[in-house]
Motif scaffolding. Sequence first.
Motif, mmCIF file in Angstrom:
data_model
loop_
_atom_site.group_PDB
_atom_site.id
_atom_site.type_symbol
_atom_site.label_atom_id
_atom_site.label_comp_id
_atom_site.label_asym_id
_atom_site.label_seq_id
_atom_site.Cartn_x
_atom_site.Cartn_y
_atom_site.Cartn_z
ATOM 1 N N VAL A 21 0.839 -1.201 0.000
ATOM 2 C CA VAL A 21 0.000 0.000 0.000
ATOM 3 C C VAL A 21 0.875 1.251 0.000
ATOM 4 O O VAL A 21 0.599 2.219 -0.723
ATOM 5 N N SER A 22 1.947 1.237 0.783
ATOM 6 C CA SER A 22 2.850 2.393 0.832
ATOM 7 C C SER A 22 3.474 2.667 -0.531
ATOM 8 O O SER A 22 3.510 3.823 -0.990
ATOM 9 N N PHE A 23 3.981 1.623 -1.176
ATOM 10 C CA PHE A 23 4.578 1.811 -2.494
ATOM 11 C C PHE A 23 3.535 2.240 -3.520
ATOM 12 O O PHE A 23 3.847 3.011 -4.433
ATOM 13 N N ALA A 24 2.319 1.760 -3.394
ATOM 14 C CA ALA A 24 1.271 2.177 -4.330
ATOM 15 C C ALA A 24 0.975 3.669 -4.180
ATOM 16 O O ALA A 24 0.835 4.389 -5.181
ATOM 17 N N VAL A 25 0.900 4.143 -2.938
ATOM 18 C CA VAL A 25 0.631 5.570 -2.707
ATOM 19 C C VAL A 25 1.783 6.421 -3.216
ATOM 20 O O VAL A 25 1.574 7.427 -3.915
ATOM 21 N N VAL A 26 3.015 6.024 -2.884
ATOM 22 C CA VAL A 26 4.191 6.782 -3.331
ATOM 23 C C VAL A 26 4.269 6.770 -4.859
ATOM 24 O O VAL A 26 4.548 7.804 -5.483
ATOM 25 N N ALA A 27 4.017 5.630 -5.469
ATOM 26 C CA ALA A 27 4.080 5.535 -6.933
ATOM 27 C C ALA A 27 3.018 6.408 -7.583
ATOM 28 O O ALA A 27 3.293 7.106 -8.568
ATOM 29 N N PHE A 28 1.806 6.397 -7.033
ATOM 30 C CA PHE A 28 0.731 7.203 -7.613
ATOM 31 C C PHE A 28 1.047 8.690 -7.511
ATOM 32 O O PHE A 28 0.907 9.437 -8.489
ATOM 33 N N ILE A 29 1.487 9.120 -6.319
ATOM 34 C CA ILE A 29 1.793 10.548 -6.133
ATOM 35 C C ILE A 29 2.952 10.965 -7.029
ATOM 36 O O ILE A 29 2.904 12.024 -7.674
ATOM 37 N N PHE A 32 1.785 11.121 -10.610
ATOM 38 C CA PHE A 32 0.892 12.258 -10.826
ATOM 39 C C PHE A 32 1.671 13.562 -10.894
ATOM 40 O O PHE A 32 1.448 14.389 -11.783
ATOM 41 N N VAL A 33 2.607 13.749 -9.948
ATOM 42 C CA VAL A 33 3.389 14.983 -9.908
ATOM 43 C C VAL A 33 4.286 15.106 -11.134
ATOM 44 O O VAL A 33 4.388 16.179 -11.749
ATOM 45 N N LEU A 34 4.936 14.006 -11.509
ATOM 46 C CA LEU A 34 5.837 14.045 -12.659
ATOM 47 C C LEU A 34 5.101 13.876 -13.992
ATOM 48 O O LEU A 34 5.690 14.093 -15.050
ATOM 49 N N GLY A 35 3.848 13.475 -13.929
ATOM 50 C CA GLY A 35 3.068 13.284 -15.153
ATOM 51 C C GLY A 35 3.575 12.122 -15.983
ATOM 52 O O GLY A 35 3.518 12.165 -17.212
ATOM 53 N N SER A 36 4.062 11.072 -15.306
ATOM 54 C CA SER A 36 4.651 9.949 -16.033
ATOM 55 C C SER A 36 4.074 8.628 -15.523
ATOM 56 O O SER A 36 4.291 8.237 -14.373
ATOM 57 N N PHE A 37 3.374 7.967 -16.408
ATOM 58 C CA PHE A 37 2.829 6.653 -16.077
ATOM 59 C C PHE A 37 3.958 5.636 -15.942
ATOM 60 O O PHE A 37 3.895 4.736 -15.106
ATOM 61 N N ILE A 39 7.072 6.137 -14.851
ATOM 62 C CA ILE A 39 7.724 6.304 -13.543
ATOM 63 C C ILE A 39 6.861 5.652 -12.460
ATOM 64 O O ILE A 39 7.380 4.976 -11.557
ATOM 65 N N MET A 40 5.545 5.844 -12.537
ATOM 66 C CA MET A 40 4.648 5.248 -11.555
ATOM 67 C C MET A 40 4.773 3.728 -11.565
ATOM 68 O O MET A 40 4.899 3.086 -10.506
ATOM 69 N N LEU A 41 4.775 3.136 -12.746
ATOM 70 C CA LEU A 41 4.890 1.679 -12.836
ATOM 71 C C LEU A 41 6.249 1.173 -12.360
ATOM 72 O O LEU A 41 6.330 0.135 -11.705
ATOM 73 N N LEU A 42 7.316 1.894 -12.670
ATOM 74 C CA LEU A 42 8.648 1.489 -12.219
ATOM 75 C C LEU A 42 8.770 1.537 -10.696
ATOM 76 O O LEU A 42 9.344 0.643 -10.082
ATOM 77 N N ILE A 43 8.229 2.578 -10.082
ATOM 78 C CA ILE A 43 8.280 2.684 -8.619
ATOM 79 C C ILE A 43 7.472 1.567 -7.982
ATOM 80 O O ILE A 43 7.929 0.909 -7.035
ATOM 81 N N TYR A 44 6.276 1.318 -8.512
ATOM 82 C CA TYR A 44 5.450 0.262 -7.922
ATOM 83 C C TYR A 44 6.060 -1.122 -8.153
ATOM 84 O O TYR A 44 6.060 -1.961 -7.255
#
Length: 95
Positions: A21-29, A32-37, A39-44
């Motif tokens: 859940v923590s990684f999902a929240v960090v990845a989503f934020i 969203f901030v960087l505008g990169s899907f 980056i979100m997938l790589l973080i998650y």
Amino acid sequence: MISMDWQGQKLAEQLMQIMLVSFAVVAFISGFVLGSFQIMLLIYASGVLLTSLITVPNWPFFNRHPLKWLDPSEAEKHPKPVSANTSSKKKTGKK
């Protein structure tokens, strides 16, 4: 081979849920901030990988409360528990 004890399984499950859940929240934020899907997938994905490396292997801190098993010779001295299903009442029906 030593298996994970009950408290260790509970700890592993709690760690898994909190970390995912923590990684999902960090990845989503971050996405969203960087505008990169991407980056979100790589973080998650890295979060899922790290979570798997921490919770899947049988690490020593998951085995702090080992189960005490009886020796087979000692187990024969004690009667086996009787199941409640063997003494269930039969249903009587009308014909």
